[in-house]
Write an enzyme that holds these catalytic residues in place. Structure first.
Site, short mmCIF file in Angstrom:
data_model
loop_
_atom_site.label_atom_id
_atom_site.label_comp_id
_atom_site.label_asym_id
_atom_site.label_seq_id
_atom_site.Cartn_x
_atom_site.Cartn_y
_atom_site.Cartn_z
N GLY A 175 56.03 48.66 20.56
CA GLY A 175 56.65 49.97 20.37
C GLY A 175 57.99 49.88 19.65
N GLY A 176 59.00 50.50 20.26
CA GLY A 176 60.33 50.52 19.65
C GLY A 176 60.89 49.12 19.42
N GLY A 410 54.38 42.67 -19.67
CA GLY A 410 55.26 43.47 -18.82
C GLY A 410 56.04 42.61 -17.84
N ALA A 411 55.42 41.52 -17.44
CA ALA A 411 56.09 40.65 -16.47
C ALA A 411 57.37 40.05 -17.06
CB ALA A 411 55.14 39.56 -16.00
C1 HXC Z 1 58.58 49.41 31.85
C2 HXC Z 1 57.61 47.39 31.48
C3 HXC Z 1 57.30 47.75 30.15
C4 HXC Z 1 57.70 49.04 29.72
C5 HXC Z 1 56.59 45.75 30.47
N1 HXC Z 1 57.15 46.14 31.63
N2 HXC Z 1 56.66 46.71 29.56
N3 HXC Z 1 58.25 48.21 32.31
N4 HXC Z 1 58.33 49.83 30.60
N5 HXC Z 1 57.46 49.46 28.48
C6 HXC Z 1 57.28 45.35 32.86
C7 HXC Z 1 55.97 45.12 33.59
O1 HXC Z 1 55.71 46.20 34.45
C8 HXC Z 1 56.28 43.84 34.36
O2 HXC Z 1 57.08 44.14 35.47
C9 HXC Z 1 57.18 43.08 33.39
O3 HXC Z 1 57.70 44.06 32.50
C10 HXC Z 1 56.43 42.04 32.60
O4 HXC Z 1 55.31 42.68 31.97
P1 HXC Z 1 53.86 42.02 31.95
O5 HXC Z 1 52.90 43.06 31.48
O6 HXC Z 1 53.58 41.38 33.27
O7 HXC Z 1 54.06 40.87 30.88
P2 HXC Z 1 53.06 40.36 29.76
O8 HXC Z 1 51.70 40.14 30.36
O9 HXC Z 1 53.73 39.21 29.13
O10 HXC Z 1 52.91 41.55 28.70
C11 HXC Z 1 54.04 42.02 27.99
C12 HXC Z 1 53.68 43.30 27.20
C13 HXC Z 1 53.05 44.34 28.19
C14 HXC Z 1 52.68 42.96 26.10
C15 HXC Z 1 54.97 43.80 26.56
O11 HXC Z 1 53.88 44.45 29.34
C16 HXC Z 1 52.92 45.69 27.58
O12 HXC Z 1 51.93 45.93 26.85
N6 HXC Z 1 53.83 46.60 27.91
C17 HXC Z 1 53.75 47.97 27.43
C18 HXC Z 1 54.04 48.06 25.98
C19 HXC Z 1 54.17 49.47 25.51
O13 HXC Z 1 53.11 50.12 25.27
N7 HXC Z 1 55.41 49.99 25.49
C20 HXC Z 1 55.72 51.39 25.19
C21 HXC Z 1 55.91 51.48 23.72
S1 HXC Z 1 56.31 53.05 23.16
P3 HXC Z 1 57.14 43.22 36.77
O14 HXC Z 1 57.88 44.06 37.77
O15 HXC Z 1 55.72 42.94 37.14
O16 HXC Z 1 57.89 42.00 36.37
C22 HXC Z 1 57.76 52.86 22.38
C23 HXC Z 1 58.14 54.07 21.61
C24 HXC Z 1 59.12 53.79 20.52
O17 HXC Z 1 58.42 51.89 22.48
C25 HXC Z 1 58.94 54.67 19.34
C26 HXC Z 1 58.21 54.02 18.20
C27 HXC Z 1 58.28 54.78 16.91
#
Ligand code: HXC
Length: 516
Positions: A175-176, A410-411
């Site tokens: 994401g961000g 052109g290059a």
């Molecule tokens: C809150 C989060 C989190 C999130 C991870 N965690 N991502 N908490 N918000 N976005 C927390 C988990 O709950 C977990 O907590 C700890 O971080 C570790 O995560 P895991 O999943 O156990 O780790 P891993 O297996 O290594 O996977 C990492 C990951 C996955 C690939 C980043 O966590 C994931 O897919 N997260 C979500 C990604 C996502 O979709 N984010 C939102 C994006 S939207 P604990 O307590 O168990 O340690 C965005 C908008 C921006 O960003 C705008 C764009 C234009």
């Protein structure tokens, strides 16, 4: 007083522990350093000054009130790299996956911490380095965390071209945590432990039924060789951070600063006899352009950018007489050095970085033209090729160009020719500057003789005598001088020295409209 000091120490201890011992151990088990350990490697010893260590989030949903960790998952502040100022943030994956919070617009939280150091960097005209290890916007906070990221994106945009922004991807980023780096100038990754994706493999499977690993989807190899999102990747956290320190020495602090001049232990008069035989007798035999770059650089030091992507063009930084120079060079070893979609995009972005930050540009030319074919045309080579043309034409920094062999069609125009405001345009005696190579040319202008190989051979010889040299261009003043290859280092260093106070500007405009 004693009580306060004890409290201070206790709070500091809590902040230093991040998400707790277990999560720190898990981080180490993956071969990753913690957010604080990373800053110790990146910055000069004892130079780090931290801000907002005790900031916590303000979210009350999903039981978040019980998960308040001082610092809120990101360490921010400033320090120095080899004595030069830099603002930094380092996301702590052990705290809620390094996710970015913005619980309330008026309260300082995680996003505000990053925004604060970005604002200070622009105000105090120093680069920002972000160490990204984050799951993106904090899910529990909903739109508030999206707002936090938008604040960061806005600052990335406004800071672009004012201070250099460097992103290091040091864990799974989504994401961000990938869009903000995408708006910065350079992205470095760690092999096998860092990933960048808009949505991870689980979401990909759910939506498209495609099964893909994190490594395939967004690992360092994917982003350095296929997508070109990342500029370089290294084996582990320590190596990548050391390389960022090395890289930092090449760039200026801001858009009105000059890059640092380092002490040189390499004579500028050094001549390289071996360069006289670098270009093979047969014009169709490839040779390694990287050898030329390395041989002319101070202490043979070349920091290459996007080494694994569009290998038909080389870009990166060297120093000449201690000062940084950006190099762009066709690579005859790959696709005969032709320009294509990917190489044009790669070089255009590099030229624009150099121009934005007053880094002089050195161009080595050996290019038979643009790569022909339907895949290139359908992919929009016209628009992408125009990016490089545009970037060179608008660049006002000192530009020195050396044609080593082919400069066709052109290059020729594109590659920092005299017509695009090249300051010094040199050619080696082996240069051939023409609309196209002899074979193609005679087959078009002597179409009537196509069946007569003897006649064609004669036409080819005549054409080569006329155009397979640098003299026609030199007669017209498009080439300033024909130089001996062995003297290239000295000649271009002198040329850049004479351009040190160059002042050139473009017409007043809001901004240009580069063909994106
Ligand atoms: C809150 C989060 C989190 C999130 C991870 N965690 N991502 N908490 N918000 N976005 C927390 C988990 O709950 C977990 O907590 C700890 O971080 C570790 O995560 P895991 O999943 O156990 O780790 P891993 O297996 O290594 O996977 C990492 C990951 C996955 C690939 C980043 O966590 C994931 O897919 N997260 C979500 C990604 C996502 O979709 N984010 C939102 C994006 S939207 P604990 O307590 O168990 O340690 C965005 C908008 C921006 O960003 C705008 C764009 C234009």
């Amino acid at each position: 007083m004693e009580n306060i000091l004890q409290q201070l120490e206790k709070r500091r201890e809590e902040a230093r522990l991040g998400g707790g011992k277990k999560r720190v151990e898990a981080q180490h088990e993956k071969g990753k350093l913690t957010a604080r350990e990373r800053l110790e490697v990146l910055l000069d010893r004892n130079s780090f000054e931290e801000f907002d260590m005790f900031v916590t989030h303000n979210c009350t949903d999903f039981g978040m009130e019980t998960q308040k960790i001082p610092g809120d998952g990101v360490i921010t502040g400033w320090g120095t790299i080899n004595g030069r100022l830099v603002y930094v943030f380092s996301q702590d994956f052990t705290v809620l996956g390094g996710s970015l919070s913005e619980s309330h617009a008026k309260k300082i939280c995680n996003a505000k911490k990053i925004c604060k150091i970005m604002d200070m960097a622009v105000q105090n005209r120093a680069p920002v380095i972000g160490l990204n290890d984050s799951g993106g916007a904090r899910i529990q906070e909903g739109v508030a965390s999206l707002a936090g990221y938008a604040e960061v994106f806005k600052r990335n945009t406004l800071a672009s071209g004012v201070v250099p922004q460097i992103s290091v991807i040091m864990g799974p980023c989504a994401g961000g945590a990938v869009y903000s780096p995408a708006m910065t100038d350079f992205i470095f990754m760690v092999k096998n432990s860092s990933y960048m994706f808009v949505t991870g493999p689980d979401v990909v499977k759910a939506v498209t039924n495609e099964v893909v690993t994190a490594e395939e989807l967004g690992g360092a190899k994917t982003h350095t060789s296929k997508s070109s999102v990342a500029d370089a990747a290294y084996d582990n956290d320590i190596i990548v951070l050391k390389q960022v320190r090395r890289f930092f020495d090449f760039i200026p602090l801001n858009n009105t600063d000059k890059s640092p001049t380092l002490e040189v232990f390499d004579s500028i008069n050094r001549s390289e006899m071996s360069l006289d035989t670098l270009v093979p007798e047969n014009p169709n035999t490839p040779y390694d352009m990287k050898e030329l770059i390395i041989k002319i650089a101070d202490e043979n030091d070349f920091f290459e950018i996007q080494k694994e992507f569009a290998k038909n063009i080389l870009v990166g930084f060297i120093r000449l007489n201690g000062s940084t120079v950006g190099v762009v060079a066709n690579q005859p070893m790959v696709l005969a050095g032709c320009l294509d979609i990917d190489s044009s995009r790669k070089a255009a972005r590099f030229v624009r970085f150099c121009d934005a930050f007053e880094i002089p540009i050195l161009t080595f030319v050996d290019v038979p033209g643009f790569l022909p074919g339907t895949s290139q045309e359908y992919g929009g080579v016209i628009k992408h090729g125009a990016k490089l043309l545009f970037a060179y034409a608008e660049a006002t920094v000192p530009k020195v160009t050396v044609i080593t062999r082919k400069a066709y069609g052109g290059a020729y125009d594109v590659m920092a020719s005299k017509h695009l405001r090249g300051d010094f345009n040199y050619a080696w005696p082996t240069a051939e500057i023409a609309v196209m190579g002899a074979k193609g040319a005679v087959e078009i202008i002597h179409r009537a003789d196509l069946g007569d190989s003897g006649k064609l051979e004669n036409h080819r010889k005549v054409y080569e005598e006329r155009f397979a040299n640098p003299f026609v261009a030199a007669e017209k003043g498009f080439i300033d001088e024909v130089i001996m290859p062995r003297n290239t280092r000295r000649r271009i260093a002198r040329a850049f020295a004479s351009l040190r106070n160059k002042k050139l500007s473009n017409p007043l405009k809001k901004h240009d409209n580069i063909p994106l």
